[in-house]
Write a protein that holds these residues in place. Structure first.
Motif, short mmCIF file in Angstrom:
data_model
loop_
_atom_site.label_atom_id
_atom_site.label_comp_id
_atom_site.label_asym_id
_atom_site.label_seq_id
_atom_site.Cartn_x
_atom_site.Cartn_y
_atom_site.Cartn_z
N GLU A 223 0.81 -1.21 0.00
CA GLU A 223 0.00 0.00 0.00
C GLU A 223 0.84 1.26 0.00
O GLU A 223 0.36 2.35 -0.36
N SER A 224 2.12 1.13 0.40
CA SER A 224 2.99 2.31 0.43
C SER A 224 3.51 2.68 -0.96
O SER A 224 4.03 3.77 -1.16
N ILE B 189 6.14 0.20 -8.96
CA ILE B 189 7.13 -0.30 -7.99
C ILE B 189 8.28 0.72 -7.95
O ILE B 189 8.89 1.04 -8.98
N PRO B 190 8.54 1.27 -6.79
CA PRO B 190 9.50 2.39 -6.71
C PRO B 190 10.90 2.05 -7.25
O PRO B 190 11.53 2.88 -7.91
N GLU B 191 11.41 0.81 -7.00
CA GLU B 191 12.77 0.48 -7.36
C GLU B 191 12.99 0.47 -8.88
O GLU B 191 14.03 0.89 -9.38
N ASN C 89 13.30 -8.13 -10.41
CA ASN C 89 14.05 -7.60 -9.29
C ASN C 89 13.17 -7.53 -8.06
O ASN C 89 11.97 -7.19 -8.15
N SER C 90 13.72 -7.88 -6.93
CA SER C 90 12.95 -7.86 -5.71
C SER C 90 12.94 -6.45 -5.11
O SER C 90 14.01 -5.86 -4.91
N PRO C 91 11.74 -5.92 -4.85
CA PRO C 91 11.70 -4.59 -4.21
C PRO C 91 12.27 -4.65 -2.80
O PRO C 91 12.35 -5.71 -2.18
N ASN C 92 12.66 -3.52 -2.30
CA ASN C 92 13.19 -3.44 -0.95
C ASN C 92 12.05 -3.67 0.03
O ASN C 92 11.17 -2.83 0.20
N SER C 93 12.08 -4.82 0.70
CA SER C 93 10.99 -5.16 1.62
C SER C 93 11.05 -4.41 2.91
O SER C 93 10.14 -4.50 3.73
N SER C 94 12.12 -3.69 3.13
CA SER C 94 12.24 -2.97 4.39
C SER C 94 11.36 -1.73 4.35
O SER C 94 11.15 -1.11 5.39
#
Length: 363
Positions: free
Chosen positions: A294-295, A331-333, A358-363
């Motif tokens: 949601e972010s 997706i921001p990345e 690519n995996s988004p930053n899960s943090s």
């Protein structure tokens, strides 16, 4: 225009025209009546706005008034109600719709009509300033200071002639002949008339039906009454009139069901493709948390369907084109965009971008 719209167009626009064509080309001569309890109308009589011209003999036109009474209009005497019609004897009984038959009798003239009286009785009408015991007054012609009587009795006529004013002596087409003169009558009983042509008496007495041989012929024929109650042409027309709309409705329903099945198939195919892409080897992997998803930024697509960072006009997940007013999420990345509902479902299962993996930053 899809098949359902075509069928609906045919039903609502062409079928009424078809019915008009059938009804105009096939003239039905049903027996009819203005209401329950009224006289049955058939050849040689016809009801206006109900029977075609060929269903009645000239001069035998009838119509229904606002009280659903059966009305005949005599050329020189005006309108009368039809009380009964007897086709086997060719007799009819009439009366005054205003319930003052004696007033109509003073000007009754059957010339110019196809009807004549069966039996006639002469009645003499008097205007008296007193009530005469033993005589029935004619209420609709009497007033507060005078009374009108009618009689065919010689002694009563002689007496009233010396005491009252003579109105007129008229021949009344009574229902039957009287063996003796009538002392008094209010002349409110039905008038009995008959017609001589067309001569259908023998035909009707045999349970058959009179009518014209054809639309263009004035020759009368006697035909059998259909055992099923309706002429063959009428039955065919009714079968066509009921069958055609039923077939069109069935075709329309089948087209609608076919469209629904195809739409369901497309939706199911999309779901299967999405599932196969999401889990190609039935391997369950953990996705991102809902709060993280949601972010990620969301954007509502404008009428131009263009975004500054939008690389393609098709969502890579559902393979459907973007439409105005749809909500997209990126997706921001990697800045890749998708339908918001598509990418949300994807990221709950997989934690990588569907395009670049690519995996988004899960943090």
């Amino acid at each position: 225009m899809d098949s359902r719209k075509v069928v609906c167009f045919i039903i609502f626009f062409f079928f009424p025209q078809f019915l008009i064509t059938v009804s105009s080309s096939t003239e039905f001569c049903f027996t009819s009546a203005c209401s329950r309890g009224e006289a049955i109308v058939q050849f040689p009589f016809r009801l206006e706005n109900c029977h075609p011209k060929r269903c009645g003999y000239p001069g035998f036109d009838l119509f229904c008034n606002s009280q659903n009474q059966t009305i005949v209009e005599l050329p020189n005497s005006g309108k009368f109600t039809i009380q009964a019609i007897e086709y086997e004897t060719q007799n009819l009984w009439i009366n005054d719709p205003e319930y003052c038959l004696p007033k109509r009798l003073l000007k009754l003239n059957l010339s110019g009509s196809p009807f004549t009286g069966v039996f006639y009785q002469d009645f003499t009408l008097f205007n008296c300033t007193f009530d005469y015991r033993g005589l029935d007054p004619i209420a609709c012609l009497s007033g507060e200071n005078y009374t009108v009587f009618a009689t065919s009795h010689k002694r009563a006529i002689s007496f009233l002639a010396s005491e009252c004013n003579l109105i007129a002596t008229i021949g009344v087409p009574v229902q039957w002949t009287f063996l003796e003169p009538v002392l008094s009558s209010d002349l409110s009983g039905d008038l009995r008339l008959q017609w001589a042509a067309p001569l259908c008496r023998r035909c009707e007495s045999r349970g058959r039906r009179c009518g014209f041989k054809s639309n263009s012929s004035t020759e009368i024929e006697c035909s059998n009454v259909n055992r099923h109650g309706l002429p063959r042409r009428v039955r065919y027309a009714l079968i066509v009139g009921a069958g055609v709309p039923a077939i069109l409705c069935i075709v329309g329903l089948l087209c609608y069901i076919r469209g629904r099945v195809k739409r369901f198939g497309r939706e199911r195919h999309t779901t299967v493709e999405f599932t196969s892409v999401a889990m190609p080897h039935s391997t369950i992997t953990s996705g991102l948390d809902s709060t993280i998803i949601e972010s990620y930024p969301k954007t509502v697509l404008g009428e131009s369907r263009r975004l500054a960072k939008l690389d393609d006009s098709i969502c890579s997940i559902c393979l459907s084109g973007y439409m105005p007013k749809e909500t997209l999420r990126s997706i921001p990345e990697c800045q890749h965009c998708f339908h918001a509902e598509c990418i949300d479902e994807w990221l709950r299962i997989k934690d990588s971008c569907p395009i670049c993996r690519n995996s988004p930053n899960s943090s």
